[in-house]
Enzyme design. Sequence first.
Site, mmCIF file in Angstrom:
data_model
loop_
_atom_site.group_PDB
_atom_site.id
_atom_site.type_symbol
_atom_site.label_atom_id
_atom_site.label_comp_id
_atom_site.label_asym_id
_atom_site.label_seq_id
_atom_site.Cartn_x
_atom_site.Cartn_y
_atom_site.Cartn_z
ATOM 1 N N MET A 18 1.177 -1.108 0.174
ATOM 2 C CA MET A 18 -0.004 0.216 0.315
ATOM 3 C C MET A 18 0.941 1.029 0.007
ATOM 4 O O MET A 18 0.471 2.111 -0.118
ATOM 5 C CB MET A 18 -1.043 -0.323 0.846
ATOM 6 C CG MET A 18 -1.595 -1.506 1.213
ATOM 7 S SD MET A 18 -3.546 -0.744 2.149
ATOM 8 C CE MET A 18 -2.953 -0.968 3.648
ATOM 9 N N GLY A 19 2.313 0.945 -0.101
ATOM 10 C CA GLY A 19 2.738 2.298 -0.407
ATOM 11 C C GLY A 19 3.079 2.596 0.548
ATOM 12 O O GLY A 19 3.347 2.120 2.219
ATOM 13 N N GLY B 167 11.540 -3.266 4.973
ATOM 14 C CA GLY B 167 10.865 -4.317 4.926
ATOM 15 C C GLY B 167 10.110 -4.223 4.495
ATOM 16 O O GLY B 167 11.068 -5.015 3.385
ATOM 17 N N HIS B 168 9.882 -3.201 3.160
ATOM 18 C CA HIS B 168 9.024 -3.790 1.764
ATOM 19 C C HIS B 168 10.466 -4.048 0.569
ATOM 20 O O HIS B 168 10.722 -4.743 0.045
ATOM 21 C CB HIS B 168 7.970 -2.879 1.319
ATOM 22 C CG HIS B 168 7.111 -1.950 2.089
ATOM 23 N ND1 HIS B 168 7.561 -1.198 3.042
ATOM 24 C CD2 HIS B 168 6.127 -2.340 2.633
ATOM 25 C CE1 HIS B 168 6.059 -1.391 3.657
ATOM 26 N NE2 HIS B 168 5.224 -1.743 3.214
ATOM 27 N N GLY C 188 5.949 -9.718 4.224
ATOM 28 C CA GLY C 188 7.064 -9.896 5.660
ATOM 29 C C GLY C 188 5.787 -11.153 6.320
ATOM 30 O O GLY C 188 4.498 -10.753 6.418
ATOM 31 N N ASP D 297 3.509 -9.119 8.860
ATOM 32 C CA ASP D 297 1.878 -9.482 9.337
ATOM 33 C C ASP D 297 1.311 -11.301 8.890
ATOM 34 O O ASP D 297 0.467 -11.328 8.074
ATOM 35 C CB ASP D 297 0.908 -8.992 7.692
ATOM 36 C CG ASP D 297 0.803 -7.347 8.238
ATOM 37 O OD1 ASP D 297 0.841 -6.792 9.406
ATOM 38 O OD2 ASP D 297 1.906 -6.592 7.097
HETATM 39 O O1 PAF Z 1 0.010 -5.647 3.690
HETATM 40 C C1 PAF Z 1 -0.995 -4.766 3.125
HETATM 41 O O2 PAF Z 1 0.254 -3.839 2.686
HETATM 42 C C2 PAF Z 1 -2.005 -4.901 2.734
HETATM 43 O O3 PAF Z 1 -2.751 -5.620 3.038
HETATM 44 C C3 PAF Z 1 -2.095 -5.965 1.160
HETATM 45 C C4 PAF Z 1 -1.135 -6.673 0.697
HETATM 46 C C5 PAF Z 1 -0.973 -5.097 -0.287
HETATM 47 C C6 PAF Z 1 -3.444 -6.065 0.306
HETATM 48 O O4 PAF Z 1 -3.311 -4.470 0.060
#
Ligand code: PAF
Length: 281
Positions: free
Chosen positions: A30-31, A36-37, A148, A151
């Site tokens: 979600m930006g 981590g991303h 990740g 979550d």
């Molecule tokens: O973890 C997230 O950022 C969101 O839940 C995802 C997996 C991109 C779905 O909108």
Amino acid sequence: MKTETSIQGLSASLNPARSARKIIGFIPTMGNLHEGHLNLVREARKLCDVVVVSIFVNPIQFGPNEDFDNYPRTLEQDSHLLAEVGCDIVFAPSVEQMYGHHPRLTNIRVGEITNDLCGLQRPGHFDGVAVVVTKLFNIVQPNYAFFGQKDYQQLAVIKQLVRDLNMPIEVIGVPIARAEDGLALSSRNGYLSAEHRQIAPVIYQSLKQAEQDLHAGKALLDVLTEIRMQLTQAGFVVDYVEARTPMLQKSDQFDQDIVLFVAAKIGNTRLIDNLQIKHIL
Ligand code: PAF
């Protein structure tokens, strides 16, 4: 690096790779990206020929009192970071592009694992995640998708979804990226005041202490109570401290591998974390 905002544009960009049977890796986000991303992108880079990252703040996974409108949208900054770690294509569709073409009648409910932990406080949240991830998987058609482990419940829901619906995608869980003091990296850490940022690592410290105590033979239920006490003493309002099996079944004894889960609020910021603990014979 290319940026595509339409489904058609993305398909046109990906078609040559598909025809050449290149391995496509996908990271839905979600930006408001953090290290981590970026780690997910680095992992994808190791396995895949083409790496696609989506940036889409998905309205249907936010509850009525959640922060959809205020969720940080930082596309320009995110794009710079993604280019640096070797992302090939950013897919940044509008809400209209994802949901606007016809009324959606289909929902996806991944059963009881979505009614637990974060699902209890956020009814419908995981349905919204399951729908958008399914749509994104159908649009991107990746070979691998990276999520990740922070979550953990979301990762478990997506693995279940992919298994249940025979989606031809391998889902890879990537270990939690942490700050030096142990705080799990999250977009929400940016909301913490300086004082609360100092307190926040207590979550990880209490989980690590719990791991030691369990390996020393302390009873699981006592260990969970101690985590709650430590967090409350540090100034958190605890949402939950729970133990589950790796497949998210309830567990009140440490007689197999378990995962400890914490969700707690410090000030107005709700943080989550988890620790996987091996059962050593
Ligand atoms: O973890 C997230 O950022 C969101 O839940 C995802 C997996 C991109 C779905 O909108």
